[in-house]
Design a protein around this motif. Sequence first.
Motif, PDB file in Angstrom:
ATOM      1  N   LYS A  91      88.098  20.194  91.052  1.00 54.41           N
ATOM      2  CA  LYS A  91      89.334  19.785  90.000  1.00 54.41           C
ATOM      3  C   LYS A  91      89.813  19.243  90.812  1.00 54.41           C
ATOM      4  O   LYS A  91      90.290  18.051  90.564  1.00 54.41           O
ATOM      5  CB  LYS A  91      89.965  20.885  88.532  1.00 54.41           C
ATOM      6  N   ASP A  92      90.495  19.740  91.187  1.00 54.11           N
ATOM      7  CA  ASP A  92      91.722  18.662  92.042  1.00 54.11           C
ATOM      8  C   ASP A  92      92.515  19.720  93.346  1.00 54.11           C
ATOM      9  O   ASP A  92      91.856  20.706  94.139  1.00 54.11           O
ATOM     10  CB  ASP A  92      93.294  18.439  91.582  1.00 54.11           C
ATOM     11  N   ARG A  93      93.086  18.761  94.531  1.00 53.42           N
ATOM     12  CA  ARG A  93      93.415  19.642  95.553  1.00 53.42           C
ATOM     13  C   ARG A  93      94.321  20.661  95.265  1.00 53.42           C
ATOM     14  O   ARG A  93      93.824  22.086  96.587  1.00 53.42           O
ATOM     15  CB  ARG A  93      95.021  18.595  96.903  1.00 53.42           C
ATOM     16  N   ASP A  94      95.272  21.181  94.572  1.00 56.84           N
ATOM     17  CA  ASP A  94      96.046  22.434  94.296  1.00 56.84           C
ATOM     18  C   ASP A  94      94.297  23.903  93.836  1.00 56.84           C
ATOM     19  O   ASP A  94      94.525  24.857  94.289  1.00 56.84           O
ATOM     20  CB  ASP A  94      95.730  22.639  93.061  1.00 56.84           C
ATOM     21  N   CYS A 136      87.331  17.801  96.329  1.00 53.45           N
ATOM     22  CA  CYS A 136      88.023  17.654  94.943  1.00 53.45           C
ATOM     23  C   CYS A 136      88.029  15.720  95.121  1.00 53.45           C
ATOM     24  O   CYS A 136      88.312  15.339  95.574  1.00 53.45           O
ATOM     25  CB  CYS A 136      89.801  18.123  95.007  1.00 53.45           C
ATOM     26  N   ASP A 138      90.183  12.331  95.392  1.00 54.29           N
ATOM     27  CA  ASP A 138      92.036  11.727  95.459  1.00 54.29           C
ATOM     28  C   ASP A 138      91.721  11.429  94.405  1.00 54.29           C
ATOM     29  O   ASP A 138      91.407  10.219  93.380  1.00 54.29           O
ATOM     30  CB  ASP A 138      91.773  11.264  96.824  1.00 54.29           C
ATOM     31  N   PRO A 139      93.523  11.296  94.425  1.00 55.27           N
ATOM     32  CA  PRO A 139      94.129   9.862  92.960  1.00 55.27           C
ATOM     33  C   PRO A 139      94.117   8.998  92.650  1.00 55.27           C
ATOM     34  O   PRO A 139      93.544   7.971  92.304  1.00 55.27           O
ATOM     35  CB  PRO A 139      95.121  10.563  93.178  1.00 55.27           C
TER      36      PRO A 139
END
Length: 180
Positions: A91-94, A136, A138-139
């Motif tokens: 999903k994301d970096r976290d 994941c 990148d924004p």
Amino acid sequence: MKIEQIHHVAYRCKDAKETVEWYGKMLNMGFILAIAEDHVPSTHEPDPYMHIFLDAGNGNVLAFFELPTKPEMGRDPNTPKWVQHIAFKVKDRDELIKFKDHLEANGVEVLGVTDHSIFHSIYFFDPNGHRIELACPDPAEEEMLGKLDAVKWEMLEEWSKTKKAPKHADWLHAKELGKS
């Protein structure tokens, strides 16, 4: 005619049970099903195998074959280890960092986080020697993908003529190389 999606991707494994357990523990993949035969359905040759299927999310299936009568698994010695790999999106970096911490806490050596500008990745090997990537977005992925889309054909054409890396997307790894 159009392909709808990948039905499954299959690799060889050393031990089917170990592979199911490892992917379950390390990557939280569910065990979907197993098929075992003494003959290969497509070729009809006698060759016992265990074929396992794992849930890689969103209808994606990762499968493995254990082939006990064949010589030990090997790699193409002419292909670097970093080339052939299986990449999974998180999903994301976290979430990526949580996986990195989880893998390392369970004794898996992890490379990264690597910043590819459009996405960020970690790399590691499964117990069969297959390289795995978790990535994941990148924004700013959407904007960067647009820039890459605009030059993809020019890049491919230049590569096909010169076999040298075109410079159209040097910005992708500029931060990593200290060029930002």
